[in-house]
Structures are given as structure tokens and as C-alpha cells.
Scaffold this motif. Structure first.
Motif, mmCIF file in Angstrom:
data_model
loop_
_atom_site.group_PDB
_atom_site.id
_atom_site.type_symbol
_atom_site.label_atom_id
_atom_site.label_comp_id
_atom_site.label_asym_id
_atom_site.label_seq_id
_atom_site.Cartn_x
_atom_site.Cartn_y
_atom_site.Cartn_z
ATOM 1 N N ARG A 111 14.221 -5.171 -3.433
ATOM 2 C CA ARG A 111 13.964 -4.357 -2.245
ATOM 3 C C ARG A 111 14.564 -2.974 -2.436
ATOM 4 N NH1 ARG A 111 16.516 -8.201 2.159
ATOM 5 N NH2 ARG A 111 18.238 -7.418 0.945
ATOM 6 N N THR A 128 9.673 -4.517 -2.494
ATOM 7 C CA THR A 128 9.509 -4.415 -1.050
ATOM 8 C C THR A 128 10.248 -3.154 -0.629
ATOM 9 O OG1 THR A 128 9.381 -6.794 -0.764
ATOM 10 C CG2 THR A 128 10.041 -5.514 1.163
ATOM 11 N N SER A 186 11.622 -0.512 2.453
ATOM 12 C CA SER A 186 11.972 -0.248 3.841
ATOM 13 C C SER A 186 12.044 1.264 4.001
ATOM 14 C CB SER A 186 13.318 -0.899 4.168
ATOM 15 O OG SER A 186 13.688 -0.623 5.489
ATOM 16 N N HIS A 242 12.548 4.691 6.196
ATOM 17 C CA HIS A 242 13.272 5.148 7.379
ATOM 18 C C HIS A 242 13.224 6.666 7.475
ATOM 19 C CE1 HIS A 242 15.092 1.159 7.787
ATOM 20 N NE2 HIS A 242 15.146 1.183 6.463
ATOM 21 N N ALA A 253 6.740 5.360 10.648
ATOM 22 C CA ALA A 253 5.473 4.647 10.879
ATOM 23 C C ALA A 253 4.294 5.472 10.372
ATOM 24 C CB ALA A 253 5.313 4.331 12.363
ATOM 25 N N ARG A 290 4.310 5.399 6.598
ATOM 26 C CA ARG A 290 3.846 4.089 6.114
ATOM 27 C C ARG A 290 2.321 4.051 6.081
ATOM 28 N NH1 ARG A 290 2.235 -0.711 8.687
ATOM 29 N NH2 ARG A 290 2.739 -2.589 7.516
ATOM 30 N N ARG A 325 0.753 -3.888 2.521
ATOM 31 C CA ARG A 325 1.115 -3.755 3.933
ATOM 32 C C ARG A 325 2.268 -4.687 4.278
ATOM 33 N NH1 ARG A 325 -1.266 -1.241 8.016
ATOM 34 N NH2 ARG A 325 -3.093 -0.720 6.819
ATOM 35 N N GLU A 326 2.309 -5.843 3.641
ATOM 36 C CA GLU A 326 3.372 -6.825 3.890
ATOM 37 C C GLU A 326 4.674 -6.455 3.191
ATOM 38 O OE1 GLU A 326 1.645 -10.408 2.493
ATOM 39 O OE2 GLU A 326 0.063 -10.384 4.000
ATOM 40 N N ARG A 327 4.623 -5.524 2.240
ATOM 41 C CA ARG A 327 5.817 -5.176 1.469
ATOM 42 C C ARG A 327 6.407 -3.833 1.833
ATOM 43 N NH1 ARG A 327 5.240 -4.594 -3.900
ATOM 44 N NH2 ARG A 327 3.009 -4.368 -3.849
ATOM 45 N N TYR A 382 7.799 -1.666 5.233
ATOM 46 C CA TYR A 382 8.097 -1.691 6.667
ATOM 47 C C TYR A 382 9.091 -0.630 7.016
ATOM 48 C CZ TYR A 382 12.014 -4.545 5.038
ATOM 49 O OH TYR A 382 13.117 -5.002 4.396
#
Length: 84
Positions: free
Chosen positions: A16, A39, A41, A43, A51, A54, A80-82, A84
Motif C-alpha cells: 500500500r 493499493t 490511498s 489524500h 475524490a 481519483r 477502482r478497488e485499489r 481510495y
């Protein structure tokens, strides 16, 4: 301590990655990480920027897939699943 013992203490793999900043550089880092199978994340301090970044990142990967520049898995919704 020698260099060999330091290496043994490091994690074997990275799974990650957290990216702070959803601007051009942050999205570039996130894209490379996704393409490498990590994955991500994402911010940003600005409201809604993570958002929006992303969604832009996923659009970019889809376009790269259409052009044959990335694999189907990278261009598909599986990314899309990896992120956020």
C-alpha cells in the motif's frame, strides 16, 4: 551494524502507498503505484480534491488502456478497488 543486517530488517514487499496531494505530481505517483499493483490511498487538504483526483486518475488509466499502453486489468474497474 553492517549493511547486510540492515537489509534483513526492511519489509519484504510494499503493498500500500499513501499519497499526500492530489495535484499533478501526486496523481503521477499514484498512477505509477497502481500500475505496479499497489493499493493507493490518495489524500489532499483541499475539500473534494482527493475524490476529483481519483476520478481523473481512473479516466487517465482507462484512456491509456484504450491506446494499448496499459493492461486490461490496469485500465478496468479493478483499479477502482485499489485507489481510495
Amino acid at each position: 551494524m553492517n549493511a547486510e543486517s540492515n537489509r534483513a530488517e526492511l519489509p519484504k514487499t510494499i503493498q500500500r502507498l499513501g499519497v499526500v496531494g492530489a495535484g499533478v505530481m501526486g496523481l503521477g505517483i499514484a498512477q505509477i503505484a497502481l500500475q505496479a499493483g499497489l493499493t493507493v490511498s490518495l489524500h489532499d487538504a483541499r475539500e473534494g480534491a482527493a475524490a476529483a483526483g481519483r476520478e481523473q486518475l481512473l479516466k487517465t488509466l482507462a484512456k491509456l488502456h484504450e491506446k494499448g499502453k496499459v493492461s486490461a486489468e490496469i485500465g478496468r474497474a479493478s483499479c477502482r478497488e485499489r485507489v481510495y
